[in-house]
Design an enzyme around this catalytic site. Structure first.
Site, PDB file in Angstrom:
ATOM      1  N   TYR A 139      12.966  -1.544 -52.694  1.00 37.50           N
ATOM      2  CA  TYR A 139      13.969  -2.248 -51.886  1.00 37.50           C
ATOM      3  C   TYR A 139      13.233  -3.215 -50.968  1.00 37.50           C
ATOM      4  O   TYR A 139      12.592  -2.791 -50.015  1.00 37.50           O
ATOM      5  CB  TYR A 139      14.756  -1.201 -51.094  1.00 37.50           C
ATOM      6  CG  TYR A 139      15.922  -1.706 -50.273  1.00 37.50           C
ATOM      7  CD1 TYR A 139      16.467  -2.973 -50.447  1.00 37.50           C
ATOM      8  CD2 TYR A 139      16.504  -0.863 -49.321  1.00 37.50           C
ATOM      9  CE1 TYR A 139      17.554  -3.392 -49.698  1.00 37.50           C
ATOM     10  CE2 TYR A 139      17.596  -1.270 -48.567  1.00 37.50           C
ATOM     11  CZ  TYR A 139      18.115  -2.536 -48.756  1.00 37.50           C
ATOM     12  OH  TYR A 139      19.187  -2.941 -48.006  1.00 37.50           O
ATOM     13  N   LYS A 167      15.269  -3.896 -55.901  1.00 37.54           N
ATOM     14  CA  LYS A 167      16.423  -4.557 -55.309  1.00 37.54           C
ATOM     15  C   LYS A 167      15.851  -5.631 -54.391  1.00 37.54           C
ATOM     16  O   LYS A 167      15.239  -5.336 -53.374  1.00 37.54           O
ATOM     17  CB  LYS A 167      17.267  -3.559 -54.510  1.00 37.54           C
ATOM     18  CG  LYS A 167      18.443  -4.236 -53.833  1.00 37.54           C
ATOM     19  CD  LYS A 167      19.164  -3.322 -52.848  1.00 37.54           C
ATOM     20  CE  LYS A 167      20.269  -4.140 -52.184  1.00 37.54           C
ATOM     21  NZ  LYS A 167      20.792  -3.532 -50.960  1.00 37.54           N
TER      22      LYS A 167
END
Length: 310
Positions: A139, A167
């Site tokens: 992330y 992500k």
């Protein structure tokens, strides 16, 4: 479980956490929200993402939300469990409990505030990987964490096959190009809503989008147009219809409140936000109502026209 290759494809909803008037978690409302998303056909759920307000939740609360998600989703959607925390020790414990309570994937973020070097970041990530031994979605969100995951980091964590996706929420289009070209083995998931079309054009197959908490059908429509139909003309029209919502969500630090209000508008209980955040005012709500109404109508007509032509 380790070394299972996950194929990240579709819409992954970072699920909101409904808080009651006293700011305790309304677990029934959470279960209802998960049920709604599974019924709507999203491919995955993210528990303990930024949209879930993980940073103001206790370890026990976060684990209980995971357990409920797994129970409700059964095998209909994959569950990604967030391990983000200011304190890396807490992240290790979350990773262990994530594995214990059936998470399919863990979400691994940069520890915010401490500004680690790339080497320190890689050591942190590899430690968490050892604690869970599950597929990992990284992330990258420098606006909130202060640091980017860079080439040195990716090269260092490559020794574990669990690092399978990222992500990407930096908003920097050059990073998308770098990931697509230099790290094709790491699946890129769109984490910056207003760039979803660009991510899909560069081969991303998944989108982690908070707006799918209340507009799953419309977000799925973009994924379907791009990834399943490879129809970027249709996709551009859908994206164009979504842009006003992205603007409302991204402006002025009211992202989570707006998403929760979207869920309320849709007739489910989304509750309060925890401090330091405060709910939306009347003007914000009115703007949100208007934008969502127009978006739904516009996308419905694009989809109707498309099926009429076929």
């Amino acid at each position: 479980m380790g070394n299972t290759t996950m194929h990240f494809e579709g819409i992954y909803t970072p699920v909101i956490t409904p808080f009651g008037e006293d700011h305790s978690i309304d677990y029934d409302a959470f279960a209802a929200q998960v049920q709604y998303l599974v019924d709507a056909g999203v491919q995955g759920l993210m528990v303990g993402g930024t949209t879930g307000e993980y940073y103001v939740e206790s370890h026990e609360e976060r684990v209980k939300l995971l357990e409920i998600s797994k129970q409700v989703a059964a095998d209909k959607a994959i569950v990604i469990f967030g391990t983000g925390s200011v304190n890396p020790d807490h992240s290790i414990k979350l990773a262990e409990d994530g594995a214990k309570h059936g998470a399919d994937v863990i979400l691994l973020a940069t520890p915010p505030y401490s500004l680690p070097t790339q080497r320190e970041l890689a050591l942190h990530a590899l430690t968490i990987d050892r604690a869970a031994n599950l597929p990992i979605m990284l992330y990258n969100y420098p606006d909130r964490m202060g640091v980017n995951m860079e080439e040195e980091f990716f090269d260092r964590v490559a020794r574990s096959a669990n690092f399978q996706a990222i992500k990407e929420s930096s908003g920097d289009i050059n990073r998308l190009h770098m990931l697509a070209r230099d790290y094709p083995h790491i699946q890129t998931a769109c984490g910056m809503d207003d760039q979803a079309l660009e991510f899909f054009a560069w081969g991303a197959k998944s989108w982690v989008c908070a707006g799918s908490n209340f507009l799953p059908k419309e977000h799925l429509a973009l994924y379907q147009a791009c990834v399943l139909e490879n129809d970027f003309n249709k996709a551009r029209r859908i994206m164009s219809a979504m842009m006003p919502l992205m603007r409302v969500l991204e402006q002025g630090g009211k992202f989570i409140q707006s998403v929760k209000y979207g869920v309320t508008m849709d007739g489910r209980y989304s509750g309060e936000v925890r401090r330091p955040l405060r709910g939306l005012n009347k003007d914000d709500k009115r703007a949100m109502n208007q934008v969502v109404k127009t978006l739904k109508t516009t996308i419905a007509s694009i989809l109707a026209e498309d099926s009429a032509e076929q």
